[in-house]
Design a protein around this motif. Sequence first.
Motif, PDB file in Angstrom:
ATOM      1  N   ARG A 108      44.274 -13.236  17.102  1.00 56.83           N
ATOM      2  CA  ARG A 108      43.537 -12.267  17.901  1.00 56.83           C
ATOM      3  C   ARG A 108      42.252 -12.941  18.368  1.00 56.83           C
ATOM      4  NH1 ARG A 108      45.651  -8.977  13.482  1.00 56.83           N
ATOM      5  NH2 ARG A 108      46.953  -7.355  14.395  1.00 56.83           N
ATOM      6  N   LEU A 109      42.122 -13.120  19.662  1.00 64.69           N
ATOM      7  CA  LEU A 109      40.952 -13.790  20.223  1.00 64.69           C
ATOM      8  C   LEU A 109      39.830 -12.794  20.490  1.00 64.69           C
ATOM      9  CD1 LEU A 109      42.651 -16.106  22.881  1.00 64.69           C
ATOM     10  CD2 LEU A 109      42.107 -16.633  20.510  1.00 64.69           C
ATOM     11  N   VAL A 110      38.609 -13.242  20.284  1.00 58.59           N
ATOM     12  CA  VAL A 110      37.417 -12.487  20.649  1.00 58.59           C
ATOM     13  C   VAL A 110      36.492 -13.464  21.361  1.00 58.59           C
ATOM     14  CG1 VAL A 110      35.509 -11.054  19.864  1.00 58.59           C
ATOM     15  CG2 VAL A 110      37.649 -11.058  18.574  1.00 58.59           C
ATOM     16  N   LEU A 111      36.146 -13.175  22.603  1.00 58.09           N
ATOM     17  CA  LEU A 111      35.269 -14.032  23.388  1.00 58.09           C
ATOM     18  C   LEU A 111      33.842 -13.509  23.246  1.00 58.09           C
ATOM     19  CD1 LEU A 111      37.458 -14.265  26.622  1.00 58.09           C
ATOM     20  CD2 LEU A 111      37.698 -15.506  24.458  1.00 58.09           C
ATOM     21  N   VAL A 112      32.898 -14.414  22.958  1.00 57.27           N
ATOM     22  CA  VAL A 112      31.534 -13.977  22.656  1.00 57.27           C
ATOM     23  C   VAL A 112      30.511 -14.817  23.414  1.00 57.27           C
ATOM     24  CG1 VAL A 112      29.831 -13.602  20.831  1.00 57.27           C
ATOM     25  CG2 VAL A 112      32.259 -13.277  20.330  1.00 57.27           C
TER      26      VAL A 112
END
Length: 193
Positions: A108-112
């Motif tokens: 699960r990717l989370v871009l920050v």
Amino acid sequence: MLKGLLPPAEYVVVEMDRVFADQMFVYKNPEHDLRQNVSWCPLFNPLFRASTLLYTELRNERFNVQNTEGWALLPMPPVISPLETEWSEKDAALLQQLTAVQEKFGSRLVLVLFPVKSRISPPAMRWKVARFAKELNVPWLDFNAQIPPEEEIRFSDAVHMQSNFAMRAAATIRREAERLYREKNYSNSGQGK
């Protein structure tokens, strides 16, 4: 992960500020900023993350993300498309790599976008991150836009937060990633396009 150097992870946080650090809309000159404030010692420079970890150990700081309170985030403001911003071959290649991480590992990717001293993310960077998030069908966070302006954030150098504030960022990412993947229809298969 794709090269087999890191084990597969359920969540993968992509620090988008670093992804775009070489592009013209990102101005960072940490060496110059540090030289203005402290004597220059490249072998014990806080910009080198190994040195930062050692420095934290020497100061005997201990932090635990599970026991750290994250920030209450503001809603994401609208993203405006800057006229001069284009989707590059490098962007397309990165999109393929991130899609491969989703497909191969189910991550699960989370871009920050992490906080900077100005507390403003460049509009072109926000547009690109929003496009990546849409193409990948994953959540993204812009701490500069979403952490309330009255919240204090201290930096240890030109670009890195002090350890306790970095832990607050980590706790916020953890909480928001779990919440957003639970509440929204985000993809971890690379099929969200």
